[in-house]
Write an enzyme that holds these catalytic residues in place. Structure first.
Site, PDB file in Angstrom:
ATOM      1  N   GLU A 278       0.772  -1.345   0.023  1.00  0.00           N
ATOM      2  CA  GLU A 278       0.095   0.002   0.182  1.00  0.00           C
ATOM      3  C   GLU A 278       0.953   1.150   0.026  1.00  0.00           C
ATOM      4  OE1 GLU A 278      -4.290  -0.446   1.671  1.00  0.00           O
ATOM      5  OE2 GLU A 278      -3.203   0.825   3.266  1.00  0.00           O
ATOM      6  N   GLU A 281       2.153   1.757  -3.426  1.00  0.00           N
ATOM      7  CA  GLU A 281       0.969   2.189  -4.381  1.00  0.00           C
ATOM      8  C   GLU A 281       0.646   3.629  -4.199  1.00  0.00           C
ATOM      9  OE1 GLU A 281      -2.593   0.226  -3.392  1.00  0.00           O
ATOM     10  OE2 GLU A 281      -3.618   1.143  -4.850  1.00  0.00           O
ATOM     11  N   CYS A 298      -9.076  -2.311   3.591  1.00  0.00           N
ATOM     12  CA  CYS A 298      -9.085  -3.347   4.479  1.00  0.00           C
ATOM     13  C   CYS A 298     -10.228  -3.993   5.155  1.00  0.00           C
ATOM     14  CB  CYS A 298      -7.793  -3.557   5.477  1.00  0.00           C
ATOM     15  SG  CYS A 298      -7.512  -2.038   6.004  1.00  0.00           S
ATOM     16  N   SER A 318      -7.382   1.525  -2.425  1.00  0.00           N
ATOM     17  CA  SER A 318      -6.162   0.862  -2.678  1.00  0.00           C
ATOM     18  C   SER A 318      -6.578  -0.449  -3.177  1.00  0.00           C
ATOM     19  CB  SER A 318      -5.679   0.670  -1.169  1.00  0.00           C
ATOM     20  OG  SER A 318      -4.374  -0.435  -1.444  1.00  0.00           O
ATOM     21  N   LYS A 357     -16.365  -9.687   7.562  1.00  0.00           N
ATOM     22  CA  LYS A 357     -15.036 -10.732   6.975  1.00  0.00           C
ATOM     23  C   LYS A 357     -15.379 -11.918   6.442  1.00  0.00           C
ATOM     24  CE  LYS A 357     -11.099  -8.248   7.879  1.00  0.00           C
ATOM     25  NZ  LYS A 357     -10.546  -7.632   6.690  1.00  0.00           N
ATOM     26  N   GLU A 360     -16.804 -11.289   3.164  1.00  0.00           N
ATOM     27  CA  GLU A 360     -15.383 -10.706   2.284  1.00  0.00           C
ATOM     28  C   GLU A 360     -14.694 -12.200   1.585  1.00  0.00           C
ATOM     29  OE1 GLU A 360     -11.994  -9.616   4.337  1.00  0.00           O
ATOM     30  OE2 GLU A 360     -11.597  -8.142   2.972  1.00  0.00           O
ATOM     31  N   GLU A 365     -13.677 -11.959  -6.106  1.00  0.00           N
ATOM     32  CA  GLU A 365     -12.501 -10.982  -6.329  1.00  0.00           C
ATOM     33  C   GLU A 365     -11.299 -11.753  -5.598  1.00  0.00           C
ATOM     34  OE1 GLU A 365     -15.274  -9.902  -5.463  1.00  0.00           O
ATOM     35  OE2 GLU A 365     -15.937  -8.053  -6.450  1.00  0.00           O
ATOM     36  N   CYS A 502     -11.175  -2.111  14.290  1.00  0.00           N
ATOM     37  CA  CYS A 502     -11.342  -3.498  14.638  1.00  0.00           C
ATOM     38  C   CYS A 502     -11.542  -4.012  16.035  1.00  0.00           C
ATOM     39  CB  CYS A 502     -10.508  -4.173  14.170  1.00  0.00           C
ATOM     40  SG  CYS A 502     -10.268  -4.140  12.001  1.00  0.00           S
TER      41      CYS A 502
HETATM   42 FE1  HC0 Z   1      -8.863  -5.795  11.320  1.00  0.00          FE
HETATM   43 FE2  HC0 Z   1      -7.135  -6.169   9.285  1.00  0.00          FE
HETATM   44  S1  HC0 Z   1      -6.736  -4.532  11.031  1.00  0.00           S
HETATM   45  S2  HC0 Z   1      -9.227  -5.250   9.146  1.00  0.00           S
HETATM   46  O1  HC0 Z   1      -9.661  -4.350  11.540  1.00  0.00           O
HETATM   47  O2  HC0 Z   1      -6.197  -4.057   7.534  1.00  0.00           O
HETATM   48  O3  HC0 Z   1     -11.243  -7.604  11.452  1.00  0.00           O
HETATM   49  O4  HC0 Z   1      -7.966  -6.866  13.962  1.00  0.00           O
HETATM   50  O5  HC0 Z   1      -7.500  -8.559  10.906  1.00  0.00           O
HETATM   51  O6  HC0 Z   1      -7.518  -8.395   7.234  1.00  0.00           O
HETATM   52  O7  HC0 Z   1      -4.481  -7.071   9.881  1.00  0.00           O
HETATM   53  C1  HC0 Z   1     -10.394  -6.962  11.221  1.00  0.00           C
HETATM   54  C2  HC0 Z   1      -8.460  -6.655  13.123  1.00  0.00           C
HETATM   55  C3  HC0 Z   1      -7.714  -7.486  10.576  1.00  0.00           C
HETATM   56  C4  HC0 Z   1      -7.382  -7.445   8.166  1.00  0.00           C
HETATM   57  C5  HC0 Z   1      -5.453  -6.536   9.722  1.00  0.00           C
HETATM   58  C6  HC0 Z   1      -6.775  -4.853   8.144  1.00  0.00           C
END
Ligand code: HC0
Ligand code: SF4
Length: 573
Positions: A278, A281, A298, A318, A357, A360, A365, A502
């Site tokens: 990133e 990028e 993310c 990104s 997630k 996701e 993709e 998170c």
């Molecule tokens: Fe997160 Fe992550 S930091 S999104 O908030 O970027 O869910 O804890 O694992 O993938 O590393 C969540 C937390 C993750 C991812 C990382 C990011």
């Protein structure tokens, strides 16, 4: 201040307090049910009623402001009877299957029944039998358990500005549902899970994927590996009675080994990789006139929000996959080659603080090897359930270490778990790449903390980088609107769907209103994240020896063709 008495006790309190807050100050507990501070203060359930001398009716303490001379009674016979009737009426048509409920022993309704000493129900209600909504890959809604508190409606509408669930009137029966009784799978729900975190009962929960993991673990043909997100380690302990903000990284690793995973890896390793990609990028777009600001990609709840509400910003994202998806892709390519294990035999489980997630991981993709990069996502709560089921004495586990050959991560990666962390981690690396110097001070205080939108201008040599951080989708909306209106201009923007990032994800341990209302979970857990950062040897992503090795042996350099094939993706409008 004003003078009041509560249950005969004279008190002096600030004049803009509610009776509930004033009582709490005096250590007098008034029961609540729909109340959740700052999110749902509507006095709807009437569990917190109190008697006020001179007033004609009982009043809801959570919304009634104190005033000079108020004489309040919180335990009078009238009050006690009113609360019991209210609670018994709710229970009379509640689906009382506590033993098989995901929230058994962590349910605010159950706790209240115990605290108010309810031993029999005087009213026989008509029990509703509405269909379960379990079509979403992330969120399950059971309307039969819903007590109409409206916390989910408030968090979805006011905090996340998504507004896909609301209270509807159906004849004499009101209910919480999506428009036209659609499934959450068929409306623009971001799957952030914030509604689950605030639900006092079991009406909202994550899609349970633990059986899929047990099955994989029992399958001798599969090599089942697991990775854990940064925020899980600072919250998992809460499920085992440890104080909020406890760090349990080592115990978590030991528990995962005991569950039978062949390897226990750290999503943080891939977070370091993400920073390399990133950062590169960002510098490329700055140099070559690419689309700015670069916006982090993310948080899958954020991506879905962007797709539905701000498709014009999709090209700003990104192209990096989120760290755990990168890790899955690395495991099914680099690691598969290195170990000689076929990608089809590799089963990757991610333990995440997040419900989005799960969605996701199913996105087409994100399948670089021809197989899904990640096979199953479990929330922090689901992991706790597996540990309990396996009979593991979590609190007495020895500290384990993440497994070789991919088990090293930096403090920069750990802080991804708190709002501002991805930005700070990126700045630590970008500053050194641009200046060619090494800095001892790695702290970027301006992007830390729980203010909704944070800004920083960072000067690196003759480069001035304008950065912004937003967490919670309501704040993301504000920030994007200001960029759209030309009122603000940035080079780099971090957006996380959940308020606080998170650490406060929709898959984290659920704390009841009695705790959440008065403790800032986000800050307590974030504190633990920053402590973990301070405790680590490496604190900048580009210093991670495993990441260096991956570039040397496999990817070449950040942004290489091969890196693009495995680690990047594109979300098309
Ligand atoms: Fe997160 Fe992550 S930091 S999104 O908030 O970027 O869910 O804890 O694992 O993938 O590393 C969540 C937390 C993750 C991812 C990382 C990011
Ligand atoms: Fe709203 Fe998030 Fe719940 Fe979906 S998951 S209904 S967006 S709070």
């Amino acid at each position: 201040t004003v003078n009041i008495t509560i249950d005969g006790k004279k008190l002096q309190v600030e004049k803009d307090m509610t009776i509930l807050e004033a009582a709490r100050r005096a250590n007098i507990k008034i029961p609540t049910l729909c109340f959740l501070k700052d999110i749902n203060e509507i006095g709807a359930c009437r569990m917190c009623v109190v008697e006020i001398k001179g007033a004609r009716a009982l009043q809801a303490a959570c919304v009634y402001p104190v005033a000079e001379g108020l004489e309040i009674y919180t335990q009078s016979p009238n009050v006690r009877e009113a609360r019991r009737v209210t609670l018994e009426l709710i229970l009379s048509n509640h689906d009382k299957k506590c033993l098989t409920c995901v929230r058994n022993r962590n349910c605010e309704l159950q706790t209240l029944s115990e605290e108010l000493n309810i031993s029999q129900l005087r009213f026989e209600g008509q029990s509703t039998n509405l269909p379960l909504d379990n079509f979403s890959p992330s969120i399950v809604r059971d309307p039969n358990k819903c007590i109409l508190c409206r916390r989910c409606v408030s968090v979805c509408k006011d905090v996340q500005t998504v507004s896909v669930i609301s209270a509807t009137e159906r004849g004499f029966k009101s209910a919480i549902s999506c428009a036209f009784d659609k499934s959450l799978a068929d409306v623009p729900c971001t799957m952030c899970g914030q509604c689950i975190s605030v639900c006092p009962v079991g009406a909202l929960r994550e899609k349970d994927d633990t059986d899929r993991v047990w099955e994989a673990l029992a399958n001798p043909d599969l090599h089942v590996v697991v990775q854990t997100a940064p925020a899980v380690r600072v919250a998992l302990g809460e499920e085992f009675g440890l104080p909020i903000g406890s760090r349990v990284t080592g115990k978590m690793v030991s528990a995962l080994s005991r569950l039978g995973f062949a390897k226990v890896f750290d999503t943080d390793t891939a977070a370091d990789l993400t920073i390399m990609e990133e950062g590169t990028e960002l510098l490329n777009r700055l140099k070559n006139g690419g689309r700015l600001p670069v916006i982090t990609s993310c948080s899958p709840g954020w991506i879905k929000f962007c797709e539905h509400n701000y498709p014009e910003f999709l090209d700003n994202l990104s192209s990096c996959k989120s760290p755990h998806e990168m890790f899955g892709a690395v495991l099914k390519s680099y690691y598969a080659e290195k170990t000689g294990i076929e990608p089809s035999k590799l089963f990757v489980v991610s333990i995440m603080p997040c419900t989005a997630k799960k969605f996701e991981a199913q996105r087409p993709e994100l399948s670089a090897s021809g197989f899904a990069d990640v096979d199953v996502v479990l929330t922090t709560r689901e992991l706790a359930k597996m540990i309990k089921e396996a009979g593991i004495d979590f609190n007495n586990l020895e500290d384990g270490r993440f497994d070789d050959p991919m088990g090293e991560a930096t403090g920069a990666a750990v802080i991804f778990g708190a709002t501002g962390g991805v930005m700070e981690a990126a700045l630590r690396t970008v500053a050194e790449i641009v200046s060619g110097k090494s800095f001892d001070n790695v702290k970027y205080e301006a992007v830390r903390g729980i203010e909704g939108i944070k800004e920083a201008t960072v000067e690196i040599g003759d480069m001035r980088l304008k950065a912004a951080v937003a967490h919670g989708l309501g704040n993301a909306r504000k920030l994007l609107d200001s960029i759209k209106a030309g009122e603000a201009k940035y080079d780099f923007v971090e957006i996380m769907a959940c308020p606080g990032g998170c650490v406060n994800g929709g898959g984290q341990p659920i704390q009841p209103s009695s705790v959440r209302s008065w403790t800032d979970l986000r800050s307590e857990r974030a504190k633990a994240i920053y402590e973990e950062d301070e405790s680590l040897t490496f604190r900048k992503s580009h210093d991670n020896p495993i990441v260096k090795e991956m570039y040397e042996k496999y990817f070449g350099e950040p942004g290489s063709h091969k890196a693009h094939k495995v680690l990047h993706t594109h979300y098309a409008p």
